[in-house]
Design a protein around this motif. Structure first.
Motif, PDB file in Angstrom:
ATOM      1  N   GLY A 163      48.690 -51.308 -74.976  1.00 29.70           N
ATOM      2  CA  GLY A 163      48.347 -49.969 -74.503  1.00 29.70           C
ATOM      3  C   GLY A 163      47.836 -49.053 -75.592  1.00 29.70           C
ATOM      4  N   ASP A 164      48.106 -49.417 -76.871  1.00 30.05           N
ATOM      5  CA  ASP A 164      47.609 -48.601 -77.977  1.00 30.05           C
ATOM      6  C   ASP A 164      46.085 -48.712 -78.086  1.00 30.05           C
ATOM      7  OD1 ASP A 164      50.172 -47.923 -78.612  1.00 30.05           O
ATOM      8  OD2 ASP A 164      50.301 -49.167 -80.429  1.00 30.05           O
ATOM      9  N   VAL A 165      45.452 -47.596 -78.360  1.00 32.81           N
ATOM     10  CA  VAL A 165      44.035 -47.605 -78.710  1.00 32.81           C
ATOM     11  C   VAL A 165      43.965 -47.501 -80.232  1.00 32.81           C
ATOM     12  CG1 VAL A 165      41.819 -46.430 -78.550  1.00 32.81           C
ATOM     13  CG2 VAL A 165      43.300 -46.577 -76.540  1.00 32.81           C
ATOM     14  N   VAL A 166      43.442 -48.563 -80.860  1.00 42.25           N
ATOM     15  CA  VAL A 166      43.458 -48.630 -82.317  1.00 42.25           C
ATOM     16  C   VAL A 166      42.081 -49.028 -82.837  1.00 42.25           C
ATOM     17  CG1 VAL A 166      45.905 -49.262 -82.368  1.00 42.25           C
ATOM     18  CG2 VAL A 166      44.161 -51.056 -82.325  1.00 42.25           C
ATOM     19  N   LYS A 178      43.352 -52.056 -87.677  1.00 38.93           N
ATOM     20  CA  LYS A 178      43.496 -50.862 -88.516  1.00 38.93           C
ATOM     21  C   LYS A 178      42.973 -51.129 -89.937  1.00 38.93           C
ATOM     22  CE  LYS A 178      47.635 -49.455 -85.942  1.00 38.93           C
ATOM     23  NZ  LYS A 178      49.091 -49.161 -86.023  1.00 38.93           N
ATOM     24  N   PRO A 210      49.833 -53.716 -83.324  1.00 36.63           N
ATOM     25  CA  PRO A 210      49.960 -52.587 -82.407  1.00 36.63           C
ATOM     26  C   PRO A 210      50.823 -52.995 -81.213  1.00 36.63           C
ATOM     27  CG  PRO A 210      47.896 -53.709 -82.021  1.00 36.63           C
ATOM     28  CD  PRO A 210      48.546 -54.414 -83.184  1.00 36.63           C
ATOM     29  N   THR A 211      51.073 -52.086 -80.313  1.00 39.08           N
ATOM     30  CA  THR A 211      51.751 -52.412 -79.061  1.00 39.08           C
ATOM     31  C   THR A 211      50.731 -52.359 -77.932  1.00 39.08           C
ATOM     32  OG1 THR A 211      52.387 -50.108 -78.736  1.00 39.08           O
ATOM     33  CG2 THR A 211      53.977 -51.537 -79.857  1.00 39.08           C
ATOM     34  N   HIS A 259      36.794 -48.767 -81.936  1.00 40.43           N
ATOM     35  CA  HIS A 259      38.088 -48.412 -81.361  1.00 40.43           C
ATOM     36  C   HIS A 259      38.198 -49.033 -79.979  1.00 40.43           C
ATOM     37  CE1 HIS A 259      37.641 -45.421 -84.544  1.00 40.43           C
ATOM     38  NE2 HIS A 259      38.969 -45.361 -84.550  1.00 40.43           N
ATOM     39  N   GLU A 314      41.317 -50.854 -76.905  1.00 43.42           N
ATOM     40  CA  GLU A 314      42.703 -50.861 -76.433  1.00 43.42           C
ATOM     41  C   GLU A 314      43.333 -52.244 -76.553  1.00 43.42           C
ATOM     42  OE1 GLU A 314      45.325 -50.106 -72.335  1.00 43.42           O
ATOM     43  OE2 GLU A 314      43.216 -49.494 -72.430  1.00 43.42           O
ATOM     44  N   CYS A 315      44.559 -52.293 -77.080  1.00 52.51           N
ATOM     45  CA  CYS A 315      45.317 -53.543 -77.144  1.00 52.51           C
ATOM     46  C   CYS A 315      45.832 -53.887 -75.748  1.00 52.51           C
ATOM     47  CB  CYS A 315      46.484 -53.401 -78.120  1.00 52.51           C
ATOM     48  SG  CYS A 315      47.543 -54.863 -78.212  1.00 52.51           S
TER      49      CYS A 315
END
Length: 366
Positions: A348-351, A296, A345-346, A307, A309-310
């Motif tokens: 499943g997050d897309v960051v 981020k 992030p956790t 962008h 995915e975690c």
């Protein structure tokens, strides 16, 4: 190239090659110049030619072609015991039936030094490695670190012009190995002796050396200071072998001597420092160190942002490895300091993740 004011040329490999079967070259056209007083490490994976090069310098292997010089004297046909070179092996090579003092005295006795001179040099060598109190013990009564210091003292005792070390710390545990790295480096600085060190451990090479020669496929892939190797690898092999590295595939769409543009598979065009890219080759990769990847990030003109995915969070104590994956970008890893764990992030997050353009190098895809 000079090293901290030192002049190269004390040790020279000139077009040295080595083959055991007359067909396959283990070392190919090696040109290398080492300065007097330098600490140079030969680093590379198994089979890369680093140990063979060291053994040729020591006199335990004969070069197939080319010449090796020591202080401007050709030594390829000089027997090992007449080269004035000290050697430290991984297995220490200490005589188990002799005491520490007798092990140190042995190479002096072979040279037929007087007893008084031998005694003086043994005492001095033990003081140098801080083992005077263990003079009468046998190797089996010593710890691994103490045995390694005895082996080092034995290599130094006859005042060689150069000391060679072949994976000398490979048998030690991590904590002791790091302690011995500091001891050897401090001893090098104190004595000012030329040291050539072989290892496959990149961390060891980076922390101990004035310069590092990275070997791959029988050739030196890059010869530079530890900082230069890490910050500016000249090809994909060095970038992947030295430290952790993210490699993101793309296509070269704009080449420049200093900076180039690479299009990622998701269409994003990234500006990078030009490594070994050539304008005629479209296949490219972007090399970015995990600690230079931000999660981020604040968007600036100097920042590349993508962008993704975690997929995982891995705790490493002082930092957390944050793993990302994307069909277009492939895997990307960021190292986040523990003190900033609140930014994580956790899964499943897309960051957004990003890096400064100055931290990205464009290299030819191998």
């Amino acid at each position: 190239m000079s090293v901290r004011g030192l002049q190269p040329g004390f040790v020279r490999f000139e077009r040295v090659s080595k083959s055991y079967d007359g067909v396959n070259l283990i070392v190919e056209d090696l040109d290398l110049s080492i300065a007097k007083g330098e600490f140079l490490t030969m680093l590379g994976p198994s089979g890369s030619g680093k140990t063979t090069s060291l053994m040729m310098l020591a006199g335990f292997e004969q070069a197939t072609s080319g010449e090796i010089y020591l202080d401007d004297t050709p030594i390829s046909h000089t027997p090992a015991h007449r080269r004035g070179i000290g050697m430290v092996f991984q297995n220490y090579a200490l005589f188990p039936h002799m005491t520490v003092g007798e092990n140190l005295a042995f190479p002096l006795e072979v040279r037929k030094l007087a007893k008084a001179e031998t005694h003086r040099l043994v005492v001095r060598a033990l003081e140098t490695v801080q083992l005077s109190h263990l003079k009468d013990r046998k190797p089996g009564q010593l710890s691994g670190g103490q045995q390694q210091r005895v082996a080092l003292a034995r290599a130094l005792i006859f005042e060689p012009t150069i000391v060679l070390m072949d994976e000398p710390l490979g048998a030690l545990d991590k904590q002791l190995r790091e302690h011995m790295q500091r001891e050897i480096r401090a001893l090098h600085r104190e004595l000012g002796i030329t040291m050539v060190y072989v290892t496959h451990d990149q961390s060891e090479a980076l922390t101990m050396s004035d310069r590092v020669a990275v070997f791959g496929s029988g050739r030196i892939q890059q010869l530079a200071s530890p900082e230069q190797l890490y910050e500016a690898p000249t090809n994909a092999f060095v970038a992947s072998f030295i430290g952790e590295n993210n490699t993101i595939a793309g296509e070269l769409v704009g080449w420049g001597a200093e900076h180039s543009d690479i299009a990622l598979r998701n269409g994003t065009v990234v500006t990078v420092r030009t490594g070994d890219l050539v304008s005629s080759d479209r296949n490219a990769i972007i090399s970015v160190r995990p600690e230079r990847v931000a999660v981020k990030p604040a968007t600036t003109d100097d920042t590349t942002v993508v962008h993704t995915e975690c997929t995982d969070l891995i705790y490493h104590g002082d930092h957390i490895r944050v793993c990302f994956d994307d069909a277009a970008l492939g895997p990307i890893v960021a190292k986040i300091p523990n003190a900033r764990a609140y930014e994580l992030p956790t899964v499943g997050d897309v960051v957004s993740v990003g890096w400064s353009r100055r931290d990205a190098i464009g290299l030819k895809s191998r």
